[in-house]
Design a protein around this motif. Structure first.
Motif: not given
Length: 261
Positions: A58-59, A117-126
């Protein structure tokens, strides 16, 4: 892209699942980071010279901070798990190309697929897809009921879960969930272990869906110089003149059809 090597300030850290940690860092990297990119984090110990690549979850540009979520996998990440508010962390980024979210047709239906652990980058994508008003569905795969980051994803888009033991959501893997929920997609953005990505690539091919995958590979330099994280590609690479791609520099995100899994 401007890559920064700097010292960030730890804002907070917490264990959100067994051996899975969420670390928030105040850093200038937040100003240019985007979904699908990663950072390299350096250990304090001189015995661990190489940085550890960790995807950006997340950013927060306003707070000038990033959130990374990682699993303890060795001595380096074990050290990171000891960091507390106020500690300094040496960090380099943003690295890699990220997902081409701004190139997606606003009318397309996008499905985010993550595993482990491929789940985390999907949060910023969403987050970025929601900001653009793009219809988004998330399908995340876990081993068991420790479905970390589901609260965040559910607040951003419709979200489904697959668990190997069937304790939450659909029993099985993400493809079982995609089929069970009859999810319609024009574009898939995926990140996870190689067997999952291989399955998603074939699923997208059969259904005629544009698919981008984020590769997980061990890395050394993180900037494309050492060729320590190459993956097999369908086309000859201009850098190495063989059918390889550097995950850290050319990726980690690739059009699925361009990568051999």
């Amino acid at each position: 892209m401007s890559i920064v090597k700097t010292f960030g300030n730890v804002i907070k850290q917490e264990e959100i699942a067994t051996n899975i940690y969420s670390l928030e860092i105040e850093t200038d990297i937040a100003l240019t980071a985007k979904a699908g990119q990663f950072v390299s984090m350096f250990c304090h110990s001189d015995s661990k010279l190489l940085p550890r690549p960790i995807s950006i979850c997340f950013v927060d540009k306003a707070a000038m901070s990033i959130r990374v979520v990682y699993r303890i996998a060795g001595k380096g990440t074990a050290e990171f798990s000891t960091y507390r508010s106020g500690d300094k962390v040496e960090i380099m980024g943003p690295l890699g190309n990220g997902f081409p979210i701004n190139e997606i047709n606003p009318m397309d239906r996008v499905t985010l697929v993550g595993g482990g652990i491929g789940v985390p980058p999907m949060v910023q994508c969403a987050c970025e897809l929601k900001a653009l008003g793009i219809r988004t569905t998330a399908v995340m795969g876990y081993r068991d009921s420790e479905t970390f980051l589901q609260e965040e994803l559910s607040s951003l888009c419709k979200s489904y879960v697959a668990t190997e033991d069937g304790s939450v959501g659909t029993r099985g893997n993400v493809i079982n969930a995609l089929n069970a929920k009859k999810i319609k997609s024009d574009v898939i953005l995926a990140c996870g272990p190689k067997p999952m990505l291989k399955g998603i690539k074939e699923y997208a091919r059969v259904k005629g869906i544009t698919c981008y995958i984020s590769m997980e590979e061990r890395m050394a330099c993180g900037i494309g110089a050492c060729l320590g994280c190459v993956c097999k590609s369908s086309e000859v690479d201009d850098h190495s003149n063989v059918k390889n791609k550097r995950v850290c520099k050319d990726g980690p995100v690739f059009l699925a059809e361009d990568i051999l899994l």
